[in-house]
Design an enzyme around this catalytic site. Sequence first.
Site, PDB file in Angstrom:
ATOM      1  N   GLU A 279      28.386  36.706  51.980  1.00 45.95           N
ATOM      2  CA  GLU A 279      28.277  38.144  51.774  1.00 45.95           C
ATOM      3  C   GLU A 279      26.849  38.621  52.009  1.00 45.95           C
ATOM      4  OE1 GLU A 279      31.096  40.388  48.832  1.00 45.95           O
ATOM      5  OE2 GLU A 279      29.259  39.896  47.771  1.00 45.95           O
ATOM      6  N   GLU A 282      26.264  38.775  55.599  1.00 45.70           N
ATOM      7  CA  GLU A 282      26.975  39.941  56.132  1.00 45.70           C
ATOM      8  C   GLU A 282      26.181  41.223  55.873  1.00 45.70           C
ATOM      9  OE1 GLU A 282      30.832  40.456  54.313  1.00 45.70           O
ATOM     10  OE2 GLU A 282      31.405  42.070  55.677  1.00 45.70           O
ATOM     11  N   CYS A 299      35.156  40.819  45.564  1.00 42.55           N
ATOM     12  CA  CYS A 299      35.574  39.679  44.733  1.00 42.55           C
ATOM     13  C   CYS A 299      36.721  40.020  43.798  1.00 42.55           C
ATOM     14  CB  CYS A 299      34.435  39.205  43.836  1.00 42.55           C
ATOM     15  SG  CYS A 299      32.938  38.904  44.704  1.00 42.55           S
ATOM     16  N   SER A 319      33.116  44.356  52.058  1.00 45.94           N
ATOM     17  CA  SER A 319      32.762  43.073  52.641  1.00 45.94           C
ATOM     18  C   SER A 319      34.056  42.384  53.054  1.00 45.94           C
ATOM     19  CB  SER A 319      32.027  42.224  51.599  1.00 45.94           C
ATOM     20  OG  SER A 319      32.108  40.861  51.949  1.00 45.94           O
ATOM     21  N   LYS A 358      44.757  38.536  40.528  1.00 42.27           N
ATOM     22  CA  LYS A 358      44.665  37.394  41.435  1.00 42.27           C
ATOM     23  C   LYS A 358      46.018  36.722  41.644  1.00 42.27           C
ATOM     24  CE  LYS A 358      39.819  36.218  41.504  1.00 42.27           C
ATOM     25  NZ  LYS A 358      39.009  37.207  40.798  1.00 42.27           N
ATOM     26  N   GLU A 361      47.097  38.619  44.525  1.00 37.66           N
ATOM     27  CA  GLU A 361      46.224  38.285  45.654  1.00 37.66           C
ATOM     28  C   GLU A 361      46.659  36.983  46.340  1.00 37.66           C
ATOM     29  OE1 GLU A 361      42.364  36.889  44.599  1.00 37.66           O
ATOM     30  OE2 GLU A 361      41.400  37.721  46.378  1.00 37.66           O
ATOM     31  N   GLU A 366      48.026  37.346  54.092  1.00 36.60           N
ATOM     32  CA  GLU A 366      46.843  36.897  54.838  1.00 36.60           C
ATOM     33  C   GLU A 366      46.121  35.725  54.165  1.00 36.60           C
ATOM     34  OE1 GLU A 366      47.492  39.924  53.704  1.00 36.60           O
ATOM     35  OE2 GLU A 366      45.734  40.891  52.806  1.00 36.60           O
ATOM     36  N   CYS A 504      34.626  40.571  34.958  1.00 39.07           N
ATOM     37  CA  CYS A 504      35.685  39.578  34.705  1.00 39.07           C
ATOM     38  C   CYS A 504      35.747  39.139  33.246  1.00 39.07           C
ATOM     39  CB  CYS A 504      35.473  38.358  35.582  1.00 39.07           C
ATOM     40  SG  CYS A 504      35.318  38.787  37.313  1.00 39.07           S
TER      41      CYS A 504
END
Lengths: 574, 165
Positions: A279, A282, A299, A319, A358, A361, A366, A504
Amino acid sequence: MMISLTIDGRPIEVEEGATILEAAKVANVHIPTLCYLPEVQAIGACRVCLVEIEGNRTLQAACVSPVAKGQVIHTNTDRVRKARRFSVEMLLSNHPFECLSCAKNLHCELQSLAYDLGIREIRFTGAKSGGRIDESSPSIRRDQNKCILCRRCVTVCQEIQSVTALFTQGRGFDARVEPAFDRDINDVACTNCGQCSIVCPVGAITEKEYIDDVWEAINDPTKFVVVQDAPAVRAALGEEFGYPPGTLVTGKMLAAARKLGFDRVFDTNFAADLTILEEGTELLKRVKEGGVLPMITSCSPGWIKFIEHFYPELLDHLSTCKSPHMMLGALTKTYFAKKAGVDPKDIVVVSVMPCTAKKFECNRPEMYDSGYKDVDYVLTTREFAKMIKQAGIDFENLPDENYDDPMGEYTGAATIFGATGGVMEAALRTAYEVATGRILENVEFTAVRGLEGIKEAMVPVEGLGDVRVAVSHGLGNARKLLDRIKNGEANYHFIEIMACPGGCVGGGGQPIPVTNEIRILRAQALYNEDAHLKYRKSHDNPSIKKIYEEFLGQPLGERSHHLLHTHYTPRSKF
Amino acid sequence: MSEEKQCQCAEIQEEELYPRLEEVINQHKGKGEDLIMVLHKAQNLFGYLPRRAQEMVAEGLNVSLNEVYGVITFYNFFSTVPQGRNSVKVCLGTACYVRGSQEVLDKAQKELGIKVGGTTEDRRYSLDVVRCIGACGLAPAMLVNEDVYGRVKSPHLVDILKKYE
């Protein structure tokens, strides 16, 4: 102005405008509550916090009644006790008694209240309003039979998260908490953040459990089962075993994982360090080459789904980095599989996360870049604790153990990912050194720490100029930031956004309850760990250097691009 | 066949109403606090609140669709199904109830093939219940549009309904 009044015979002074409930705390008097939720909701709906005020004809709900000068309040009269018990009896008259098999058994506020109030028989029986079980979402399970209409989930979803995926529909006996047209939760603009499951006092909203699937994988001798855990888990798991909030239980947690039968224990922190390199590179690339700015972190999968639903036109700001546990999943089934000589088709990756989003996710189409499902199952911190209890493990007396190579080494930069501002701080530590080629002496960027909703900082970096950053947590704050970007009022380079309040550590899969006080304690545990670690910058992690040498090549290189980066999907706001 | 034709007519008319709803919404752009007022106006336009209209209101006033639907289902005034040309209301007030209006209601639901709150497919009838229309002396009573019928017995019901096209 201070006001004096009497509660249960004790004279006290409190600030004008305080509620009776707040005043009672000052007087060390406990008033039971149910729909009330500190910092979020006080609506006086459940009638459990009733108190008697001398001179008032009716009992008053303490959570919404402001104190008045000279009031004489009684919280423990026969009338009060009977009224409170009656309120709970009415709720029970409409409740399915499935307590023994309920996911919230022994963690249910209604159950505790019934016990505290001494309810020994169900006096009122009759038709129950019922409701449906909605298992459409891979993250959230809703059992509307158990809903007591306290509206906590609605309030947290609307006012804290600005999502409003749920609302009270209908009225009276037909009232229910559902999306519009009673659609399934997975078919509406829900981010799966799971804050509703944190605040639900009963078992009406819980995470979708995958405990049995994980047991099955562990019991299958042909499977090689790898577990990884996020930083926020080790700062909260102890609470499920009676440790005070803010106790780090990393070593015992790893010993427990091995006792449960996992074949390898990797650290999501390793992938957090990797995220920083990918990241950070990037970001520097975007700044130098005039890419889309501000760049926003990726994230937090609840945050990702939020922007996909509500601001699809801003997706280019994200990102392209996958969240750390997804990176680790993809690497386990490629890098590790090759290194250890295990066929990736036999590997099962289990992520223990503070997060319900998650779960969704890891099922995104993908997320199969290893050629297999990169992460097979996501368990919440709560589910992991349940597994440890099911296995009869004596958690307290476990020895401290360590993570396994080659993806177990981590830095302080990674461990603070679990708190709001942590990703930003970690990124700044690395970006500064990479951009300037100089050693960063003071690695602590305290301006981005803490629970303020939106935090801003400016960091002078030689060669780049002033780097302007912002950090937000809780999706309501994210919305404010995004509106500013949309209106061209935000000239940041880099923004960190976390879906859950506190980041989190306050995630939807964390031990209950979660309050600001607890969020701060959990975050502090992570900052303490960071301060004592040998390596505090992601690019100093020897295992990270090694994986680039042995496997990935360089950040944003071809293999990284394939395994560690992703793309996003615009979705409907309805 | 004729029924289908009528249905299409209604839809074409409905299509023409959306630009007018847009105008109403524009006067309340981004004002979530005006939700009930806008829903009133929308229902006056369409006779009910079609899903597309709900979505437009949600979008225009910057309110979640889930909240819009919550408000609509809370208030009896709002309807999410089109209203028929004739409104049939069976009284379930105490006096009518003890004199057997539930039986009348059951018969009405059976004859019309709809549930309370519903509208027949040809949009000829809508069926609702009311709690007392002040005609307790005539119990059980019912209303069709403005007309009051007293001492209704379920066998009479078909004859009453037939009068209304």
